[in-house]
Design a protein around this motif. Structure first.
Motif, short mmCIF file in Angstrom:
data_model
loop_
_atom_site.label_atom_id
_atom_site.label_comp_id
_atom_site.label_asym_id
_atom_site.label_seq_id
_atom_site.Cartn_x
_atom_site.Cartn_y
_atom_site.Cartn_z
N GLU A 93 25.50 30.48 47.81
CA GLU A 93 25.47 31.78 48.44
C GLU A 93 26.31 32.81 47.90
O GLU A 93 26.05 34.09 47.93
CB GLU A 93 25.93 31.69 49.80
N TYR A 94 27.45 32.30 47.09
CA TYR A 94 28.24 33.31 46.54
C TYR A 94 28.05 33.61 45.06
O TYR A 94 28.91 34.21 44.41
CB TYR A 94 29.89 32.78 46.59
N ALA A 95 27.28 32.99 44.47
CA ALA A 95 26.41 33.14 43.19
C ALA A 95 26.59 34.52 42.39
O ALA A 95 27.00 34.83 41.47
CB ALA A 95 25.21 32.46 42.91
N ALA A 96 26.15 35.49 43.52
CA ALA A 96 26.27 37.08 42.94
C ALA A 96 27.63 37.28 42.67
O ALA A 96 27.60 38.46 42.06
CB ALA A 96 25.62 37.71 44.12
N PHE A 97 28.83 36.86 43.30
CA PHE A 97 29.92 37.20 42.87
C PHE A 97 30.52 36.21 42.08
O PHE A 97 31.90 36.51 41.57
CB PHE A 97 30.58 37.19 44.11
N LYS A 98 29.88 35.85 40.98
CA LYS A 98 30.63 34.82 39.98
C LYS A 98 31.40 35.55 39.06
O LYS A 98 32.19 35.05 38.46
CB LYS A 98 29.42 34.11 39.29
N ASP A 99 31.21 36.83 39.04
CA ASP A 99 32.05 37.55 37.80
C ASP A 99 32.92 38.55 38.60
O ASP A 99 33.71 39.39 37.84
CB ASP A 99 31.08 38.46 36.94
N CYS A 100 33.34 38.17 39.70
CA CYS A 100 34.27 39.00 40.50
C CYS A 100 35.73 38.52 39.79
O CYS A 100 35.73 37.25 39.41
CB CYS A 100 34.64 38.40 41.89
N PRO A 101 36.53 39.49 39.58
CA PRO A 101 37.95 39.15 38.96
C PRO A 101 38.92 38.62 39.82
O PRO A 101 40.11 38.78 39.96
CB PRO A 101 38.35 40.52 38.29
N ILE A 102 38.83 37.35 40.38
CA ILE A 102 39.34 36.68 41.49
C ILE A 102 40.81 36.16 40.94
O ILE A 102 41.73 36.07 41.66
CB ILE A 102 38.76 35.37 41.90
N HIS A 103 40.99 36.05 39.64
CA HIS A 103 42.32 35.52 38.88
C HIS A 103 43.12 36.91 38.66
O HIS A 103 44.09 36.65 38.43
CB HIS A 103 41.69 34.88 37.76
N SER A 135 37.91 37.52 48.39
CA SER A 135 38.00 36.86 46.92
C SER A 135 38.22 35.50 47.24
O SER A 135 37.93 34.46 46.49
CB SER A 135 39.07 37.44 46.06
N SER A 136 38.62 34.98 48.28
CA SER A 136 39.15 33.55 48.72
C SER A 136 37.85 32.78 49.01
O SER A 136 37.79 31.43 48.60
CB SER A 136 40.02 33.61 50.05
N GLY A 143 36.23 44.09 41.56
CA GLY A 143 37.05 43.59 42.80
C GLY A 143 38.03 44.71 43.36
O GLY A 143 38.06 45.81 42.52
N LEU A 144 38.54 44.60 44.55
CA LEU A 144 39.31 45.67 44.93
C LEU A 144 40.53 45.02 45.59
O LEU A 144 40.50 43.86 46.15
CB LEU A 144 38.60 46.51 45.91
N THR A 145 41.52 45.84 45.49
CA THR A 145 43.07 45.38 46.06
C THR A 145 43.34 45.81 47.47
O THR A 145 42.29 46.86 47.52
CB THR A 145 44.19 45.82 45.11
N VAL A 191 43.83 41.06 43.81
CA VAL A 191 42.25 41.30 44.21
C VAL A 191 42.07 40.50 45.52
O VAL A 191 42.23 39.28 45.41
CB VAL A 191 41.40 41.06 42.98
N LYS A 192 41.51 41.26 46.42
CA LYS A 192 41.17 40.71 47.70
C LYS A 192 39.87 40.59 48.11
O LYS A 192 39.40 39.87 48.74
CB LYS A 192 42.04 41.31 48.71
N LEU A 193 39.24 41.83 47.52
CA LEU A 193 37.78 41.86 47.89
C LEU A 193 36.90 41.76 46.56
O LEU A 193 37.39 42.24 45.62
CB LEU A 193 37.61 43.33 48.29
N CYS A 194 35.64 40.89 46.47
CA CYS A 194 34.69 41.12 45.54
C CYS A 194 33.64 41.84 45.94
O CYS A 194 33.10 41.87 47.05
CB CYS A 194 34.16 39.64 45.56
N VAL A 195 33.14 42.90 45.25
CA VAL A 195 32.30 44.00 45.51
C VAL A 195 31.11 43.82 44.54
O VAL A 195 31.45 43.77 43.19
CB VAL A 195 32.61 45.33 45.73
N ILE A 196 29.84 43.96 44.84
CA ILE A 196 28.87 44.18 43.97
C ILE A 196 27.71 45.23 44.70
O ILE A 196 27.12 45.16 45.76
CB ILE A 196 28.13 42.69 43.78
N ALA A 197 27.23 46.28 43.87
CA ALA A 197 26.47 47.19 44.35
C ALA A 197 25.21 47.26 43.34
O ALA A 197 25.42 47.15 42.17
CB ALA A 197 27.28 48.62 44.41
N THR A 198 24.18 47.00 43.76
CA THR A 198 22.77 47.04 43.24
C THR A 198 21.90 48.28 43.54
O THR A 198 21.50 48.57 44.57
CB THR A 198 22.00 45.79 43.39
#
Length: 284
Positions: free
Chosen positions: A48-58, A274-275, A93-95, A62-69
Motif C-alpha cells: 500500500e505504501y509502494a507509491a512512497f518508496k522514494d520518500c527520503p525517510i533516512h 515516514s514511520s 519529504g517534510l519535516t 523527515v516526518k512526512l512522506c508526500v506525493i502529488a500527481t
C-alpha cells in the motif's frame, strides 16, 4: 503524525463551509491514524505504501512522506497552450520545522514528463517533427498539503524551466534558467493576476483515507497560477541559436509578462508518516 495534525489544526476554520468540514474530518481521521499505527507495525511488507518508496525517510527530521500527481490540466506560456495528458509526479519529504520539500531519495523530485506541443512550432516542427515540452526543477520546492485543503495562500511553490525538444531545437532549448526561473505559486483558491488574465479558481478536492487511516489523500484537487512571467527562450538550435531563438520566441510569444501565462494542474496529493513507510519495508 503530530506534524500532520498541527498543520491541519492551523487551517481548520481558515476556509468556509466545506473547507471547515474537510479540515475537521481530516483532524479526527488523523487522530484515528495515530491510534492505528502500532497495529500496522506488524504488517510488513505492505504494498500500500509502494507509491512512497522514494520518500527520503533516512534524512534526519523527515516526518512526512508526500506525493502529488498531476494527471490533467494545461500549461500556457505566451500564446502556446500545452495540455497535460501524462502523469507528472512531485514527491519528497517534510519535516516539522519547514515547508521546504526534502528531495526524493532517487533524485526525481519532479518527474521529467514530456508533453507534446500542439501544432509544434511553425517553421520548426514541420522540419524536424513534433515539439515536446518538459518541465524541470531548478531549486527548492515549498509544499504545504494543509493549504491545498485550506484553499488559501500558496500551497506549492515551483521554480522551474521548460525544455523544448525537437531535432532542430537541439538539446539546450529552454524557457527559464537558474538566473531567471519560471516560478509558479500554485493555490487551490482564487488567483489575483494582472490583466489581461482574470481570476481563476482552484479546488481542494475530496478527502479520502485508506482503510487504516494511515494515508491521507486529497483527490481531484486543482492548483492554479496565472500571475507568473516567462522569459525568452534561449539555447535553441545550438550553433544556430542566433537564428532559431528569435523564431521560437516569435512563435511562442516570449518573453511573456505576468498576466499572459497560466498553469492549471489537476490531480491528487497524498501523505503518510515516514514511520509507516519504514515499517512497510518499501523504501530503498
Amino acid at each position: 503524525m503530530q506534524v500532520v495534525l498541527e498543520r491541519l489544526h492551523r487551517h481548520v476554520g481558515a476556509g468556509r463551509g466545506r473547507t471547515r468540514l474537510a479540515g475537521a474530518l481530516a483532524a479526527s481521521s488523523l487522530m484515528a491514524l495515530c491510534a492505528a499505527s502500532p497495529a500496522l507495525a506488524k504488517q510488513a511488507p505492505n504494498p500500500e505504501y509502494a507509491a512512497f518508496k522514494d520518500c527520503p525517510i533516512h534524512v534526519k527530521g523527515v516526518k512526512l512522506c508526500v506525493i502529488a500527481t498531476t494527471t490533467s490540466g494545461e500549461f500556457t506560456i505566451g500564446n502556446k497552450t500545452v495540455p497535460i495528458n501524462k502523469t507528472i509526479t512531485l514527491q519528497g519529504g517534510l519535516t516539522n520545522k519547514s515547508e521546504v520539500l526534502v528531495p526524493a531519495a532517487d533524485g526525481n523530485t519532479l518527474s521529467k514528463t514530456s508533453l507534446t506541443v500542439p501544432g509544434g512550432l511553425l517553421g520548426i516542427g514541420g522540419i524536424g517533427g513534433e515539439v515536446t515540452a518538459t518541465t524541470e526543477l531548478l531549486g527548492p520546492v515549498t509544499l504545504n498539503p494543509s493549504l491545498v485543503a485550506g484553499r488559501k495562500g500558496t500551497a506549492v511553490t515551483l521554480p522551474i524551466r521548460v525544455k523544448l525538444d525537437n531535432p532542430v531545437l537541439g538539446e539546450s532549448c529552454y524557457v527559464g534558467s537558474e538566473l531567471e526561473p519560471v516560478i509558479l505559486h500554485l493555490t487551490s483558491g482564487v488567483t489575483a493576476p494582472p490583466p489581461p488574465n482574470t481570476p481563476i479558481e482552484g479546488s481542494a478536492g475530496t478527502l479520502v483515507l485508506n482503510k487504516g487511516a494511515t494515508i491521507v489523500t486529497l483527490e481531484g484537487n486543482t492548483l492554479v497560477d496565472n500571475s507568473f512571467p516567462a522569459p525568452a527562450a534561449e539555447g535553441c538550435g545550438g550553433s544556430l541559436a542566433l537564428l532559431i531563438n528569435p523564431i521560437v520566441n516569435l512563435q511562442v510569444g516570449l518573453p511573456a509578462k505576468a498576466g499572459h501565462n497560466t498553469a492549471v494542474l489537476s490531480g491528487s496529493v497524498s501523505e503518510t508518516a515516514s514511520s509507516n513507510v519504514k515499517k512497510a519495508h518499501v523504501a530503498p
